[in-house]
Scaffold this motif. Structure first.
Motif, short mmCIF file in Angstrom:
data_model
loop_
_atom_site.label_atom_id
_atom_site.label_comp_id
_atom_site.label_asym_id
_atom_site.label_seq_id
_atom_site.Cartn_x
_atom_site.Cartn_y
_atom_site.Cartn_z
N LEU A 55 15.93 -2.32 -1.40
CA LEU A 55 15.09 -1.96 -2.54
C LEU A 55 13.95 -1.04 -2.10
O LEU A 55 13.62 -0.09 -2.80
CB LEU A 55 14.54 -3.21 -3.24
N LEU A 56 13.36 -1.30 -0.96
CA LEU A 56 12.31 -0.43 -0.46
C LEU A 56 12.83 0.99 -0.29
O LEU A 56 12.21 1.95 -0.73
CB LEU A 56 11.74 -0.95 0.86
N LEU A 57 14.00 1.13 0.32
CA LEU A 57 14.58 2.47 0.50
C LEU A 57 14.91 3.12 -0.84
O LEU A 57 14.69 4.32 -1.02
CB LEU A 57 15.83 2.39 1.38
N GLN A 58 15.42 2.33 -1.78
CA GLN A 58 15.74 2.87 -3.10
C GLN A 58 14.48 3.35 -3.81
O GLN A 58 14.47 4.42 -4.44
CB GLN A 58 16.47 1.81 -3.94
N ILE A 59 13.39 2.60 -3.70
CA ILE A 59 12.12 2.99 -4.32
C ILE A 59 11.61 4.28 -3.69
O ILE A 59 11.23 5.22 -4.39
CB ILE A 59 11.08 1.86 -4.20
N LEU A 60 11.61 4.33 -2.36
CA LEU A 60 11.13 5.54 -1.69
C LEU A 60 12.01 6.74 -2.06
O LEU A 60 11.52 7.86 -2.23
CB LEU A 60 11.09 5.32 -0.18
N PHE A 61 13.30 6.51 -2.20
CA PHE A 61 14.23 7.58 -2.58
C PHE A 61 13.93 8.12 -3.97
O PHE A 61 13.79 9.33 -4.16
CB PHE A 61 15.68 7.06 -2.50
N VAL A 62 13.82 7.22 -4.97
CA VAL A 62 13.61 7.70 -6.35
C VAL A 62 12.21 8.30 -6.54
O VAL A 62 12.00 9.08 -7.45
CB VAL A 62 13.89 6.61 -7.42
N ARG A 96 0.82 -1.22 0.00
CA ARG A 96 0.00 0.00 0.00
C ARG A 96 0.85 1.26 0.00
O ARG A 96 0.54 2.23 -0.69
CB ARG A 96 -0.93 0.01 1.21
N ILE A 97 1.92 1.26 0.77
CA ILE A 97 2.78 2.45 0.85
C ILE A 97 3.44 2.71 -0.49
O ILE A 97 3.42 3.84 -0.99
CB ILE A 97 3.82 2.29 1.98
N VAL A 98 4.02 1.69 -1.10
CA VAL A 98 4.70 1.89 -2.38
C VAL A 98 3.70 2.29 -3.46
O VAL A 98 3.93 3.25 -4.21
CB VAL A 98 5.49 0.63 -2.81
N ARG A 99 2.57 1.61 -3.54
CA ARG A 99 1.56 1.96 -4.54
C ARG A 99 1.03 3.37 -4.35
O ARG A 99 0.80 4.09 -5.31
CB ARG A 99 0.41 0.97 -4.50
N SER A 100 0.84 3.76 -3.09
CA SER A 100 0.36 5.10 -2.80
C SER A 100 1.35 6.15 -3.29
O SER A 100 0.96 7.13 -3.93
CB SER A 100 0.14 5.25 -1.29
N GLU A 101 2.62 5.95 -3.00
CA GLU A 101 3.64 6.91 -3.44
C GLU A 101 3.73 6.95 -4.96
O GLU A 101 3.90 8.02 -5.54
CB GLU A 101 5.00 6.57 -2.81
N MET A 102 3.60 5.80 -5.61
CA MET A 102 3.61 5.78 -7.07
C MET A 102 2.40 6.52 -7.62
O MET A 102 2.52 7.31 -8.57
CB MET A 102 3.61 4.32 -7.58
N SER A 103 1.25 6.29 -7.04
CA SER A 103 0.01 6.91 -7.50
C SER A 103 0.06 8.43 -7.35
O SER A 103 -0.32 9.17 -8.26
CB SER A 103 -1.17 6.34 -6.72
N ILE A 104 0.54 8.89 -6.21
CA ILE A 104 0.63 10.34 -5.96
C ILE A 104 1.45 11.02 -7.04
O ILE A 104 1.13 12.12 -7.48
CB ILE A 104 1.23 10.61 -4.56
N ARG A 105 2.50 10.35 -7.50
CA ARG A 105 3.40 10.93 -8.48
C ARG A 105 3.08 10.52 -9.92
O ARG A 105 3.77 10.91 -10.84
CB ARG A 105 4.84 10.54 -8.13
#
Length: 84
Positions: free
Chosen positions: A58-65, A13-22
């Motif tokens: 990978l989670l940190l890298q995704i959140l970073f980019v 949910r967190i990763v999808r949410s951040e992707m969706s916002i952007r």
């Protein structure tokens, strides 16, 4: 106490949410990761995110980019609480 599946759903949910916002899709995420030297295909990312199984790096890298918002304990609790 939350079980492993609930934690994995929170990651998803967190990763999808951040992707969706952007407005970033998996290919765009793959491209952004490649810019910092991380090779992950769009399909591979989709599978990992859908399962909620990402290594911490990978989670940190995704959140970073994604230039993600700060994750607080309260945010994580709110995401976990959506499962109750």
């Amino acid at each position: 106490m939350k079980d492993r599946n609930q934690w994995r759903q929170a990651v998803q949910r967190i990763v999808r949410s951040e992707m969706s916002i952007r407005g970033v899709k998996y290919q765009g995420l793959s491209d952004r990761l490649a810019e910092i030297g991380i090779v992950q295909s769009a399909d591979n990312l989709r599978n990992k995110v859908n399962k909620g199984i990402l290594g911490a790096d990978l989670l940190l890298q995704i959140l970073f980019v994604l230039n993600a918002r700060a994750l607080s304990k309260e945010t994580i609790e709110a995401v976990l609480g959506e499962h109750d």
